[in-house]
Design a protein around this motif. Structure first.
Motif, PDB file in Angstrom:
ATOM      1  N   SER A 113       0.827  -1.194   0.000  1.00 56.10           N
ATOM      2  CA  SER A 113       0.000   0.000   0.000  1.00 56.10           C
ATOM      3  C   SER A 113       0.863   1.245   0.000  1.00 56.10           C
ATOM      4  O   SER A 113       0.367   2.356  -0.028  1.00 56.10           O
ATOM      5  N   ALA A 148      -6.004  11.221  10.047  1.00 56.21           N
ATOM      6  CA  ALA A 148      -5.128  10.597  11.037  1.00 56.21           C
ATOM      7  C   ALA A 148      -4.049   9.738  10.392  1.00 56.21           C
ATOM      8  O   ALA A 148      -3.517   8.840  11.020  1.00 56.21           O
ATOM      9  N   SER A 165       1.503   5.684   6.545  1.00 60.40           N
ATOM     10  CA  SER A 165       1.459   5.582   8.002  1.00 60.40           C
ATOM     11  C   SER A 165       0.247   4.790   8.478  1.00 60.40           C
ATOM     12  O   SER A 165       0.247   4.248   9.569  1.00 60.40           O
ATOM     13  N   ALA A 166      -0.810   4.709   7.670  1.00 58.98           N
ATOM     14  CA  ALA A 166      -2.004   3.981   8.109  1.00 58.98           C
ATOM     15  C   ALA A 166      -1.712   2.494   8.248  1.00 58.98           C
ATOM     16  O   ALA A 166      -2.153   1.851   9.191  1.00 58.98           O
ATOM     17  N   SER A 167      -0.959   1.919   7.314  1.00 56.35           N
ATOM     18  CA  SER A 167      -0.679   0.486   7.380  1.00 56.35           C
ATOM     19  C   SER A 167       0.751   0.220   7.821  1.00 56.35           C
ATOM     20  O   SER A 167       1.142  -0.932   7.947  1.00 56.35           O
ATOM     21  N   ASN A 168       1.528   1.311   8.048  1.00 56.29           N
ATOM     22  CA  ASN A 168       2.920   1.182   8.463  1.00 56.29           C
ATOM     23  C   ASN A 168       3.715   0.371   7.444  1.00 56.29           C
ATOM     24  O   ASN A 168       4.462  -0.518   7.802  1.00 56.29           O
ATOM     25  N   GLU A 169       3.503   0.684   6.171  1.00 62.52           N
ATOM     26  CA  GLU A 169       4.238  -0.014   5.125  1.00 62.52           C
ATOM     27  C   GLU A 169       5.156   0.962   4.405  1.00 62.52           C
ATOM     28  O   GLU A 169       4.847   2.141   4.271  1.00 62.52           O
TER      29      GLU A 169
ATOM     30  N   GLY B  69      -2.788  -4.780  12.145  1.00 61.70           N
ATOM     31  CA  GLY B  69      -3.462  -3.762  11.343  1.00 61.70           C
ATOM     32  C   GLY B  69      -3.294  -3.960   9.859  1.00 61.70           C
ATOM     33  O   GLY B  69      -3.026  -3.019   9.135  1.00 61.70           O
ATOM     34  N   GLY B  71      -3.369  -3.731   6.287  1.00 66.47           N
ATOM     35  CA  GLY B  71      -4.040  -2.829   5.362  1.00 66.47           C
ATOM     36  C   GLY B  71      -4.517  -1.545   5.990  1.00 66.47           C
ATOM     37  O   GLY B  71      -5.135  -0.737   5.334  1.00 66.47           O
ATOM     38  N   GLY B  72      -4.248  -1.314   7.259  1.00 68.01           N
ATOM     39  CA  GLY B  72      -4.577  -0.029   7.857  1.00 68.01           C
ATOM     40  C   GLY B  72      -6.010   0.077   8.332  1.00 68.01           C
ATOM     41  O   GLY B  72      -6.554   1.171   8.415  1.00 68.01           O
ATOM     42  N   ALA B  76      -7.244   4.773  14.327  1.00 69.06           N
ATOM     43  CA  ALA B  76      -6.001   5.394  13.893  1.00 69.06           C
ATOM     44  C   ALA B  76      -4.822   4.873  14.706  1.00 69.06           C
ATOM     45  O   ALA B  76      -4.965   4.566  15.886  1.00 69.06           O
ATOM     46  N   PHE B  77      -3.687   4.765  14.087  1.00 67.13           N
ATOM     47  CA  PHE B  77      -2.399   4.431  14.705  1.00 67.13           C
ATOM     48  C   PHE B  77      -2.298   2.994  15.175  1.00 67.13           C
ATOM     49  O   PHE B  77      -1.282   2.600  15.724  1.00 67.13           O
ATOM     50  N   SER B  79      -1.810   0.228  13.767  1.00 60.60           N
ATOM     51  CA  SER B  79      -0.777  -0.618  13.174  1.00 60.60           C
ATOM     52  C   SER B  79       0.595  -0.354  13.780  1.00 60.60           C
ATOM     53  O   SER B  79       1.525  -1.120  13.567  1.00 60.60           O
TER      54      SER B  79
END
Lengths: 410, 296
Positions: A113, A148, A165-169, B69, B71-72, B76-77, B79
Motif C-alpha cells: 500500500s 489521522a 502511516s495507516a498500514s505502516n508499510e 493492522g 491494510g490499515g 487510527a495508529f 498498526s
C-alpha cells in the motif's frame, strides 16, 4: 439549537407577572447574540480578508509566460489543495475495494500500500490536501494528507521512499541521478506548476492567452493568466493560472469546463514559503517493524509501471501506447485522437460480454454516423466514442464535435 | 417569588465577590461531590479499561509475530502499537473520543443541575449566598475538570499498558520523520489536552439540557441522544454544508499534532468551534437557570 423554543412560559407565577416572563425571555438575547456574532464573523472574515486585488505593474501575456518558463524555484514548502471533478461515475468504495483487493492479491509478489503508482491515482477524484517540500533537484517530499494518516513520498539523493502511516508499510527504490528526471516525469501531476506546464504546452495560434488582472494566492501577490480555446466545440472553457509576481511560479491552476459549473481541476497553494525546508523533512528511516517493499531495477524493468496495468496510473494510456495507428484529427484544442483497438468489435456485446457489456453500454449514449453505430462515453472534460468496428475517438471536445470529427476522419 | 430570589442572589453575589477564595472553595466542594459518586468512579473505571482491552487485543493478535493492522483498518495508529507502546495512547484516545468520552461527559453534565433538582437539594444550594450565576459557573468548572480527568485517565492507562506490553522508544510521525521519545510524550500530553478541550462543547450542551428539566436521567438521556444524533448527521454526505458546525466534526483532528510540521488548520477550527458551543449553550443555560422557578 434555538434556545428560545425551550423557554416555558406556562407556570402560574408568570401569568400573574407577565413582566417577569418578558425579562426571562430577554435573557435569551445573550445566546442568540453570541450565535449571531459568530455567524456574522464566519461570514464576514473571509470577505474582509479578501481585501481586493493587489496592485502590480502591468505585464503582457508573453512576458508572463516567459516568466513562468524562467522560474527556477528550487526551495519551497507549502500546502496544496487539489480538487478534481471529472464527472466520472462515483465508484468511491467500489474502486478502493478493487484496489485493495488487487493489492491484497499481490502481497506475495511485493504489492504494497506504500507503492507510489497506486497511491497517487487517488488524486484523480475528490478533494485532497497535499504537502510539498523541495530543496534542489535531489530532495523532494510530497505528502498526501488523510484522516489521522499520511502517505509520504520522499526523494532524498539516491533513495525514493514511500511511507504509508495507516498500514505502516514502506516502499523503497533507488534511482540513478539520470533516472531522476524520467521518474519525476512519470509521476502524475500534483502541483499547480505541473498542471500549468501541461496547459502551456497546448498554447498555439488556436488559443487566446491574456493577463486578466491580479489575485492573492496563499498570501502572495500574483498575476492571473487566462488561457482560452478560440475554437468552439472544446469542452475546456478556460484555464486560469495564478503566477507569483516575484518568482514566476504558478500558485494556482483552475480549469473550468465550457459547460459551466464547478471547476474540473482546481489546484492551488493554500500556504507557501520559499525558504529552505528543514533538512529533517527529507530524512527517512523505516520505522521499526514496518513492512518494507524493495522496488529493484530488475523489478521495474519487467514488472514496474507498465506491468501492473490494474494498478498503474493510467491504464488506458498504457493501452494506447501499445496500439499502432494512433492518429490525431483536427487541430488545437479540438484535436481528437483516434486508434483502432484491433479487435474488430467495439464493446463487449450482451452475448460476448455478459452483464459487463450491458452495464458499459448503459453508461454511454448511442450515436449513428458515417462511421456506423457507436457509443459515446461522456465526462465533464473528456468524451470518447467507440464505434461498432472497434475504432476509438477521444478528445476534450463536445459530443457533437466528436461525432463530426469521427465522420470527417472516416 | 423568582424575582425576589434572583434579586437576593445578585445581592449576595455582590457582597461575596471580593472573596475569590470562597468561590474556589465552592468549586472544591463541587469536585469532591462529583468525584466521590460511584457513578463517576464507574465511568472512569470503564474509560481506564478501554486501553487495557485494546492493548491486550493487539498483543494477542500479534503474539505469533505477525504484524498488526493489515491494510490499515481499525482505529487510527493501531498498526504502530506493536512497535511503540506510546501509540497506544493515540489509539485509545481515537477509540474513546467518538463515543465513550463524550458519553461520560454527557452523563456528568446532564446530571449537574437536573440531578440536584431531582434529589431536592438544588434549593438548599441556592439558599447559600452563592448566586445562581456563580453556582452555574461552578458546575461548568466541575464538568470541565471531569473532561480533563477522563481524558487523562484514558491516556495514563494507555501509557501504562503500552509500556507493559510493548517496547517504547523513538517514534516515527505520520509524516515519516523521527522524533525522540521525550518529544513523543510531550505530544501525547498535548493531544490529551486537545481531546479534553474537544469535549467542552458537549459539556456546555449537557449543562444547558440539565437546566431544562428536573430529572437527571432525562437530561443524561437527552444529552447522549443529541450526541448520537450529531454523530449520525456528521456521517451523511448530503449534509456536508452543515458538517463544519457540528461539534463532533473536527474531533479526530487531534491526530494532526502527529504530523511534522503540525497542521494547525483543523485543530484551531476545532477549538474555536468548542469555544463557540461553550459560549452559546453556556449563556443559554445561564438564561434558563437564572430565570427558572426552583421548586425542588
Amino acid at each position: 439549537m434555538a434556545p428560545n423554543e425551550t423557554d416555558d412560559t406556562t407556570t402560574a407565577g408568570e401569568v400573574e407577572e407577565p413582566r417577569a416572563g418578558r425579562r426571562r425571555a430577554a435573557r435569551y438575547i445573550v445566546p442568540v447574540t453570541v450565535m449571531g456574532v459568530a455567524a456574522a464573523t464566519i461570514g464576514l472574515v473571509p470577505a474582509l480578508a479578501d481585501s481586493g486585488d493587489p496592485d502590480l505593474p502591468d505585464i503582457t501575456a508573453a512576458q508572463l509566460i516567459e516568466k513562468i518558463a524562467q522560474s527556477d524555484v528550487e526551495r519551497l514548502s507549502g500546502t496544496v489543495k487539489i480538487t478534481t471533478d471529472l464527472g466520472l461515475p462515483d465508484l468511491g468504495g467500489l474502486e478502493s475495494g478493487l484496489l485493495s483487493g488487487a493489492a491484497g492479491g499481490e502481497d506475495g509478489e511485493g504489492g504494497s500500500s506504500a507503492d507510489p503508482s497506486g497511491r497517487l491515482t487517488e488524486l484523480a477524484s475528490g478533494t485532497h490536501t497535499l504537502r510539498v517540500a523541495a530543496d534542489g533537484p535531489d530532495r523532494q517530499k510530497l505528502s498526501l494528507l488523510e484522516n489521522a494518516a499520511e502517505y509520504s513520498l520522499i526523494h532524498n539523493g539516491k533513495d525514493v521512499w514511500g511511507y504509508d502511516s495507516a498500514s505502516n508499510e514502506v516502499y523503497h527504490a533507488t534511482v540513478d541521478e539520470a533516472d531522476t528526471k524520467e521518474r519525476s516525469a512519470q509521476r502524475p501531476p500534483a502541483t499547480p506548476k505541473d498542471f500549468a506546464e501541461e496547459a502551456l504546452k497546448a498554447v498555439d495560434d488556436t488559443t487566446s492567452v491574456k493577463v486578466d488582472g491580479t489575485a492573492q494566492v496563499a498570501g502572495r501577490d500574483a498575476y492571473r493568466l487566462v488561457v482560452e480555446p478560440k475554437q468552439s466545440g472544446s469542452t475546456v472553457g478556460a484555464i486560469s493560472i495564478a503566477v507569483d509576481h516575484e518568482t514566476g511560479m504558478p500558485l494556482k491552476f483552475t480549469l473550468t469546463p465550457a459547460g459551466g459549473g464547478a471547476a474540473v481541476v482546481d489546484v492551488g497553494f493554500t500556504k507557501v514559503s520559499f525558504d529552505r525546508p528543514d533538512a529533517s523533512t527529507f530524512r527517512f528511516t523505516p520505522p521499526k517493524g514496518a513492512k518494507v517493499t524493495e522496488d529493484t531495477e530488475q523489478d521495474r524493468a519487467h514488472g514496474g509501471f507498465g506491468g501492473k496495468p490494474e494498478r498503474g496510473p493510467k491504464p488506458e494510456e498504457d493501452l494506447a501506447k501499445g496500439l499502432d495507428g494512433l492518429r490525431m484529427l483536427g487541430e488545437g484544442w479540438n484535436t481528437v485522437a483516434t486508434f483502432d483497438t484491433g479487435t474488430g468489435a467495439g464493446l463487449p456485446t450482451e452475448e460476448a460480454g455478459g452483464d459487463l457489456g450491458g452495464f458499459l453500454g448503459s453508461l454511454g449514449d448511442q450515436v449513428k454516423g458515417d462511421f456506423g453505430k457507436g457509443t459515446v462515453f461522456s465526462t465533464r472534460l473528456v468524451n470518447a466514442l467507440i464505434t461498432e468496428d472497434g475504432t476509438v475517438y477521444v478528445g476534450t471536445v463536445t459530443k457533437d464535435a466528436l461525432v463530426k470529427a469521427a465522420e470527417a476522419g472516416k | 417569588m423568582s424575582r425576589a430570589e434572583t434579586a437576593g442572589g445578585t445581592g449576595a453575589e455582590a457582597s461575596v465577590r471580593p472573596r475569590p477564595l470562597w468561590t474556589l472553595g465552592l468549586v472544591r466542594d463541587e469536585l469532591r461531590t462529583t468525584f466521590r459518586r460511584w457513578r463517576t468512579l464507574a465511568l472512569l473505571g470503564v474509560l481506564a479499561a478501554v486501553p487495557v482491552l485494546v492493548g491486550i487485543a493487539v498483543r494477542i493478535e500479534t503474539g505469533d509475530g505477525s504484524s498488526s493492522g493489515g491494510g490499515g483498518g481499525g482505529p487510527a495508529f493501531v498498526s504502530q502499537i506493536t512497535n511503540n507502546g506510546l501509540f497506544l495512547v493515540f489509539t485509545a484516545l481515537a477509540a474513546t473520543l467518538p463515543f465513550f468520552l463524550p458519553m461520560a461527559v454527557g452523563v456528568i453534565a446532564g446530571d449537574a443541575v437536573a440531578g440536584e433538582a431531582g434529589a431536592g437539594t438544588l434549593r438548599y444550594l441556592l439558599v447559600a449566598p452563592a448566586g445562581r450565576t456563580r453556582l452555574l459557573l461552578t458546575k461548568y468548572a466541575a464538568v470541565m475538570v471531569f473532561c480533563l480527568a477522563a481524558t487523562l485517565v484514558v491516556a495514563v492507562s494507555a501509557l501504562a499498558v503500552g509500556a507493559l506490553l510493548f517496547p517504547l522508544g523513538d517514534l516515527t510521525t505520520i509524516s515519516g520523520t523521527r522524533i525522540t521519545f521525550a518529544e513523543g510524550l510531550l505530544r501525547a500530553l498535548l493531544i490529551a489536552l486537545v481531546v479534553a478541550a474537544s469535549l467542552l462543547g458537549v459539556a456546555a450542551l449537557g449543562l444547558f439540557v440539565s437546566t431544562l428539566t428536573n430529572s437527571g436521567i432525562a437530561a443524561m438521556a437527552t444529552t447522549v441522544g443529541l450526541l448520537i444524533t450529531v454523530q449520525i448527521l456528521d456521517q451523511i454526505p448530503q449534509l456536508h454544508a452543515l458538517h463544519p458546525y457540528l461539534f463532533s466534526h473536527y474531533w479526530l483532528s487531534f491526530a494532526d499534532l502527529m504530523r511534522e510540521p503540525v497542521l494547525w488548520d483543523d485543530l484551531t477550527r476545532n477549538l474555536g468551534l468548542q469555544a463557540l458551543y461553550a459560549l452559546v449553550f453556556g449563556s443559554a443555560a445561564w438564561a434558563r437557570f437564572t430565570g427558572k422557578d426552583v421548586t425542588a
